[in-house]
Enzyme design. Structure first.
Site, short mmCIF file in Angstrom:
data_model
loop_
_atom_site.label_atom_id
_atom_site.label_comp_id
_atom_site.label_asym_id
_atom_site.label_seq_id
_atom_site.Cartn_x
_atom_site.Cartn_y
_atom_site.Cartn_z
N HIS A 32 23.06 49.65 -5.04
CA HIS A 32 22.89 51.08 -4.77
C HIS A 32 21.42 51.49 -4.81
CE1 HIS A 32 24.03 55.32 -4.66
NE2 HIS A 32 25.31 54.98 -4.64
N HIS A 85 32.88 53.60 -7.68
CA HIS A 85 32.00 52.55 -8.19
C HIS A 85 32.53 51.87 -9.44
CE1 HIS A 85 29.31 53.46 -5.05
NE2 HIS A 85 28.63 54.44 -5.62
N GLU A 122 24.51 50.37 1.51
CA GLU A 122 25.39 49.64 0.60
C GLU A 122 26.37 48.79 1.42
OE1 GLU A 122 26.98 52.63 -2.35
OE2 GLU A 122 25.66 53.90 -1.12
N ASP A 138 27.01 60.08 4.23
CA ASP A 138 27.61 59.36 3.11
C ASP A 138 28.88 58.71 3.65
OD1 ASP A 138 28.21 58.33 0.65
OD2 ASP A 138 28.72 60.23 -0.30
N ARG A 179 34.81 54.08 -3.16
CA ARG A 179 35.94 54.87 -3.65
C ARG A 179 37.30 54.19 -3.47
NH1 ARG A 179 31.97 58.16 -1.57
NH2 ARG A 179 31.37 59.92 -2.91
#
Length: 345
Positions: free
Chosen positions: A176, A106, A312, A248, A81
């Site tokens: 991802h 992304h 990631e 996350d 982000r």
């Protein structure tokens, strides 16, 4: 070691898509397509030598042309982000697509996972490359970009990212892929065990934009310095967990800057599989698939919440807007190269 090819279908605009499969001496294989450099299959032996496909994905090109969950996706020009979908570089402000509330996620449109790549192979690798034009997705500079997927006989999947630009720009590429060590159709991953070499994680706003503060993991659900079952704290009454709907979050890796080191480990008891993660980057987003919702995947499998997990590797999210974070700026004429390894034991 060998690389085989076969047609994977045709895109809606008539482009033929090829599937490249690398197989090592142990029978482990990796398959990826030149549409989006998306990883389609990853067959890995379990403790008894049985091969299972352990990554979430689709059976056809049509699935990857939608792919709202980014299954197997190559992500760029900037992964994760950027707050308010804007940044300033060399005194000029650039505005990006607001595709995640008020923020950019992304990279934007076209996603790097939804464009065609040129492919070249060796006996154990496939390299996908393309030219990202100046101002594509809103980023300055013509970026020559490639990602190499290499398979070794030590059951390592190596990802080697390379790029150069004719103008200063951002470069924060990642992958991802969602893993499930029981198999892509193995159900939830909350029974997997995780270890992460990180003493802190980046604090975020409620919409998951880093504030610049690093929070110590000690005494929090974010502490994975010792092996822990993912499901233990995934629904904890803890503000960052609530904001992310589970995990996350960007972990601040405890490693030397720029050095390729082991930073994480994922394991699952019934299969006996273990995956080690190596990177030379400073951060890693662990995403526990909290927003997968009824995705029709491979072999008739319907993927639901938390049926896959991502690791990631990356520069910190929003680093371009936070002075105390390591910047992801690629200077004109300089060469960018980064390596991530997923090793299966």
């Amino acid at each position: 070691m060998s690389v085989s090819t076969k047609q994977f279908g045709v895109t809606k605009d008539g482009k033929t898509v090829t599937l490249y499969t690398i197989t090592n001496k142990n029978g482990m294989s990796l398959s990826a397509i030149d549409y989006g450099a998306n990883v389609v299959n990853l067959f890995v032996p379990d403790k008894n030598g049985k091969l299972d496909d352990i990554v979430l994905g689709y059976d056809d090109v049509a699935g990857y042309e939608v792919n709202g969950c980014f299954f197997g996706a190559m992500i760029g020009r900037h992964g994760n982000r950027i707050g308010q979908a804007r940044f300033t570089l060399n005194g000029k402000e650039y505005e990006l697509e607001k595709n995640d509330g008020e923020n950019n996620l992304h990279g934007g449109t076209p996603g790097y996972h939804k464009v065609m790549y040129q492919a070249s192979t060796t006996d154990n690798s496939v390299t996908f490359s393309r030219v990202s034009p100046h101002m594509e997705q809103g980023y300055p500079g013509t970026l020559n970009v490639s990602v190499t997927y290499m398979l070794t006989d030590d059951n390592e999947w190596k990802l080697i990212y390379k790029a150069d630009s004719d103008m200063d720009t951002l470069c924060n590429m990642t992958n991802h892929t969602y893993f499930n060590l029981k198999g892509h159709d193995g159900g939830v991953i909350t029974d997997h065990t995780v270890k992460i070499r990180a003493n802190g994680f980046t604090e975020t706003t409620d919409d998951l934009i880093p504030t610049g503060t690093v929070i110590d993991v000690t005494g929090t659900p974010m502490d994975f310095r010792e092996k822990k079952i993912i499901g233990k704290d995934i629904d904890a009454d803890y503000k960052p967990i609530i904001a992310g709907g589970g995990y996350d979050h960007n972990f601040v890796l405890d490693k030397a800057e720029g050095k390729l080191e082991k930073v994480a480990e994922l394991s699952e008891e019934t299969s006996g599989r273990t995956m080690e993660v190596y990177t030379d980057l400073p951060g890693m987003q662990m995403y526990s698939g909290n927003f997968i919702n009824g995705e029709n995947g491979k072999g008739g499998t319907v993927y639901t919440r938390r049926t896959g997990i991502c690791f990631e590797t990356q520069f910190f999210p929003n680093s371009v807007n936070i002075p105390n974070f390591t910047p992801c700026i690629l200077k004109a004429g300089e060469k960018f190269e980064s390596t991530t390894i997923y090793k299966f034991c």
